[in-house]
Scaffold this motif. Sequence first.
Motif, PDB file in Angstrom:
ATOM      1  N   ASP A 228      43.943  43.318  18.915  1.00 45.68           N
ATOM      2  CA  ASP A 228      45.219  44.294  18.841  1.00 45.68           C
ATOM      3  C   ASP A 228      45.092  44.945  20.277  1.00 45.68           C
ATOM      4  O   ASP A 228      44.479  45.664  20.705  1.00 45.68           O
ATOM      5  N   TRP A 229      46.234  44.348  20.996  1.00 46.36           N
ATOM      6  CA  TRP A 229      46.369  44.961  22.586  1.00 46.36           C
ATOM      7  C   TRP A 229      47.695  45.952  22.788  1.00 46.36           C
ATOM      8  O   TRP A 229      48.048  46.005  23.676  1.00 46.36           O
ATOM      9  N   ASN A 230      47.954  46.682  21.544  1.00 48.47           N
ATOM     10  CA  ASN A 230      49.007  47.673  21.823  1.00 48.47           C
ATOM     11  C   ASN A 230      48.331  48.760  22.539  1.00 48.47           C
ATOM     12  O   ASN A 230      48.952  49.327  23.419  1.00 48.47           O
ATOM     13  N   HIS A 231      46.962  49.072  22.665  1.00 42.30           N
ATOM     14  CA  HIS A 231      46.355  49.964  23.490  1.00 42.30           C
ATOM     15  C   HIS A 231      45.083  49.072  23.902  1.00 42.30           C
ATOM     16  O   HIS A 231      44.461  48.465  23.199  1.00 42.30           O
ATOM     17  N   GLY A 232      44.644  49.506  25.136  1.00 41.75           N
ATOM     18  CA  GLY A 232      43.258  49.023  25.744  1.00 41.75           C
ATOM     19  C   GLY A 232      42.962  49.067  26.969  1.00 41.75           C
ATOM     20  O   GLY A 232      43.826  49.914  27.701  1.00 41.75           O
ATOM     21  N   GLU A 233      42.046  48.437  27.473  1.00 37.41           N
ATOM     22  CA  GLU A 233      41.569  48.058  28.837  1.00 37.41           C
ATOM     23  C   GLU A 233      41.288  46.601  29.242  1.00 37.41           C
ATOM     24  O   GLU A 233      40.550  46.034  28.350  1.00 37.41           O
ATOM     25  N   LEU A 234      42.057  46.392  30.273  1.00 37.78           N
ATOM     26  CA  LEU A 234      41.805  45.068  30.475  1.00 37.78           C
ATOM     27  C   LEU A 234      41.994  44.650  32.207  1.00 37.78           C
ATOM     28  O   LEU A 234      42.482  45.407  32.785  1.00 37.78           O
ATOM     29  N   SER A 235      40.906  43.714  32.826  1.00 36.63           N
ATOM     30  CA  SER A 235      40.883  43.376  33.907  1.00 36.63           C
ATOM     31  C   SER A 235      40.978  42.013  34.180  1.00 36.63           C
ATOM     32  O   SER A 235      40.073  41.261  33.627  1.00 36.63           O
ATOM     33  N   LEU A 236      41.967  41.239  34.931  1.00 32.81           N
ATOM     34  CA  LEU A 236      42.033  40.085  35.262  1.00 32.81           C
ATOM     35  C   LEU A 236      42.154  39.552  36.613  1.00 32.81           C
ATOM     36  O   LEU A 236      42.599  40.499  37.540  1.00 32.81           O
ATOM     37  N   VAL A 237      41.904  38.316  36.854  1.00 33.03           N
ATOM     38  CA  VAL A 237      42.062  37.576  38.119  1.00 33.03           C
ATOM     39  C   VAL A 237      42.821  36.347  37.811  1.00 33.03           C
ATOM     40  O   VAL A 237      42.346  35.530  36.893  1.00 33.03           O
ATOM     41  N   ALA A 238      43.740  35.867  38.607  1.00 34.49           N
ATOM     42  CA  ALA A 238      44.392  34.785  38.701  1.00 34.49           C
ATOM     43  C   ALA A 238      44.205  34.065  39.985  1.00 34.49           C
ATOM     44  O   ALA A 238      44.603  34.641  41.065  1.00 34.49           O
ATOM     45  N   ILE A 239      43.795  32.816  39.980  1.00 33.23           N
ATOM     46  CA  ILE A 239      43.335  32.255  41.213  1.00 33.23           C
ATOM     47  C   ILE A 239      44.329  30.775  41.067  1.00 33.23           C
ATOM     48  O   ILE A 239      44.306  30.047  40.361  1.00 33.23           O
ATOM     49  N   SER A 240      44.909  30.308  42.307  1.00 39.40           N
ATOM     50  CA  SER A 240      45.633  29.110  42.548  1.00 39.40           C
ATOM     51  C   SER A 240      44.901  28.544  43.610  1.00 39.40           C
ATOM     52  O   SER A 240      45.060  28.613  44.778  1.00 39.40           O
ATOM     53  N   GLU A 241      44.050  27.336  43.242  1.00 41.99           N
ATOM     54  CA  GLU A 241      43.355  26.439  44.406  1.00 41.99           C
ATOM     55  C   GLU A 241      44.471  25.859  45.189  1.00 41.99           C
ATOM     56  O   GLU A 241      44.408  25.945  46.529  1.00 41.99           O
ATOM     57  N   GLU A 242      45.507  25.699  44.420  1.00 40.85           N
ATOM     58  CA  GLU A 242      46.705  24.696  45.272  1.00 40.85           C
ATOM     59  C   GLU A 242      47.300  25.607  46.325  1.00 40.85           C
ATOM     60  O   GLU A 242      47.600  25.202  47.339  1.00 40.85           O
ATOM     61  N   LYS A 243      47.502  26.929  46.083  1.00 39.99           N
ATOM     62  CA  LYS A 243      48.218  27.633  47.009  1.00 39.99           C
ATOM     63  C   LYS A 243      47.209  28.560  47.664  1.00 39.99           C
ATOM     64  O   LYS A 243      47.477  29.447  48.640  1.00 39.99           O
ATOM     65  N   ASN A 244      45.851  28.570  47.364  1.00 38.63           N
ATOM     66  CA  ASN A 244      44.998  29.425  47.934  1.00 38.63           C
ATOM     67  C   ASN A 244      45.280  30.876  47.649  1.00 38.63           C
ATOM     68  O   ASN A 244      45.395  31.690  48.674  1.00 38.63           O
ATOM     69  N   GLU A 245      45.833  31.355  46.538  1.00 41.23           N
ATOM     70  CA  GLU A 245      46.242  32.482  46.126  1.00 41.23           C
ATOM     71  C   GLU A 245      45.581  33.208  45.199  1.00 41.23           C
ATOM     72  O   GLU A 245      45.173  32.616  44.043  1.00 41.23           O
ATOM     73  N   ILE A 246      45.246  34.439  45.370  1.00 38.43           N
ATOM     74  CA  ILE A 246      44.164  35.299  44.524  1.00 38.43           C
ATOM     75  C   ILE A 246      45.163  36.422  44.129  1.00 38.43           C
ATOM     76  O   ILE A 246      45.779  37.251  44.965  1.00 38.43           O
ATOM     77  N   LEU A 247      45.063  36.868  42.729  1.00 41.29           N
ATOM     78  CA  LEU A 247      45.885  37.911  42.138  1.00 41.29           C
ATOM     79  C   LEU A 247      44.788  38.504  41.324  1.00 41.29           C
ATOM     80  O   LEU A 247      44.062  38.292  40.355  1.00 41.29           O
ATOM     81  N   PHE A 248      44.866  40.098  41.399  1.00 42.31           N
ATOM     82  CA  PHE A 248      43.960  40.739  40.553  1.00 42.31           C
ATOM     83  C   PHE A 248      44.931  41.661  39.888  1.00 42.31           C
ATOM     84  O   PHE A 248      45.984  42.514  40.441  1.00 42.31           O
ATOM     85  N   TRP A 249      44.617  42.081  38.806  1.00 42.25           N
ATOM     86  CA  TRP A 249      45.292  42.917  37.891  1.00 42.25           C
ATOM     87  C   TRP A 249      44.275  43.739  36.939  1.00 42.25           C
ATOM     88  O   TRP A 249      43.613  43.332  36.407  1.00 42.25           O
ATOM     89  N   ALA A 250      44.789  45.033  36.682  1.00 43.76           N
ATOM     90  CA  ALA A 250      43.976  45.963  35.844  1.00 43.76           C
ATOM     91  C   ALA A 250      44.811  46.977  35.141  1.00 43.76           C
ATOM     92  O   ALA A 250      45.664  47.513  35.876  1.00 43.76           O
ATOM     93  N   SER A 251      44.379  47.436  33.963  1.00 44.75           N
ATOM     94  CA  SER A 251      45.412  48.412  33.195  1.00 44.75           C
ATOM     95  C   SER A 251      44.546  48.938  32.240  1.00 44.75           C
ATOM     96  O   SER A 251      43.792  48.288  31.580  1.00 44.75           O
ATOM     97  N   ASN A 252      44.891  50.371  32.157  1.00 44.35           N
ATOM     98  CA  ASN A 252      44.366  50.888  30.778  1.00 44.35           C
ATOM     99  C   ASN A 252      45.632  51.670  30.069  1.00 44.35           C
ATOM    100  O   ASN A 252      46.229  52.368  30.885  1.00 44.35           O
ATOM    101  N   TRP A 253      45.717  51.445  28.871  1.00 48.11           N
ATOM    102  CA  TRP A 253      47.130  52.147  28.245  1.00 48.11           C
ATOM    103  C   TRP A 253      46.731  52.567  26.778  1.00 48.11           C
ATOM    104  O   TRP A 253      45.664  51.799  26.301  1.00 48.11           O
TER     105      TRP A 253
END
Length: 253
Positions: A228-253
């Motif tokens: 149940d993600w109506n509320h919670g805490e989450l930390s993610l990273v997304a990486i594209s080796e093809e583009k050499n792109e790194i995305l960091f994301w975090a939230s608490n709600w």
Amino acid sequence: MKVEKELIKYHAVAFSALTAVACFEIFLVIYWFLIQRVIHPHYYLGLLFAVPSLYFAAIAYWSKRRIQKESYSVLTATSAIIFGFVFSLLMLILFSCVMVHDEVSDVTDVESYERVIKLCCFQHDLIADFPDKLPTDAENANLYYSPFAIGQGGQEIAVGFRASTDTTERYLRKFSQEANWIGTENDAAATRHGVFPGIFSCLDGSVSGLSADFKVYVISENPYRSGDWNHGELSLVAISEEKNEILFWASNW
């Protein structure tokens, strides 16, 4: 009676002088807060908060001179002091408005990233894997920080950039070992870990989700209830080796 009036006059001067000192000490605290504890320092606006101390200092100075010239009016001094307190109250209201504005304003200028990481109120484990500062080889960097999400009552932070192949591979090795789950936004198990299409939209503007070359790493997850993600805490990273792109994301709600 004359002695008593003179004492009242000198007490009023002393009161103004002490109030000036107290207001100046308060100004120092407020000014330090406005330049050290907010994302965007208010160097010039903060100087306004010195006005009450200067005002009371001026009242004390001129009152002393008027006493020496025997043209002092206690009523005039009292009115000035009352006006000064009203002015000080307005300064406190202004300070509250400034703080509220900063608490609800999104931050998107990349130059503020280091201050955001230093001053944001996230729990450490949610942003522990965020870089303290952007890598020297970072390009096309984007930042999004929402200190107070109206409606959800939470916070959101995201930063993304392109880097060298070496930097990308270093992050790949690190998060491949640390992640609780690895996959893509479209995997069947993704939503159980809080990963939904468009979760990185604050960076790339795409509500439909990341391109297929991105792999998502769930670093920290704490849902309101299991699945149940109506509320919670989450930390993610997304990486594209093809583009050499790194995305960091975090939230608490």
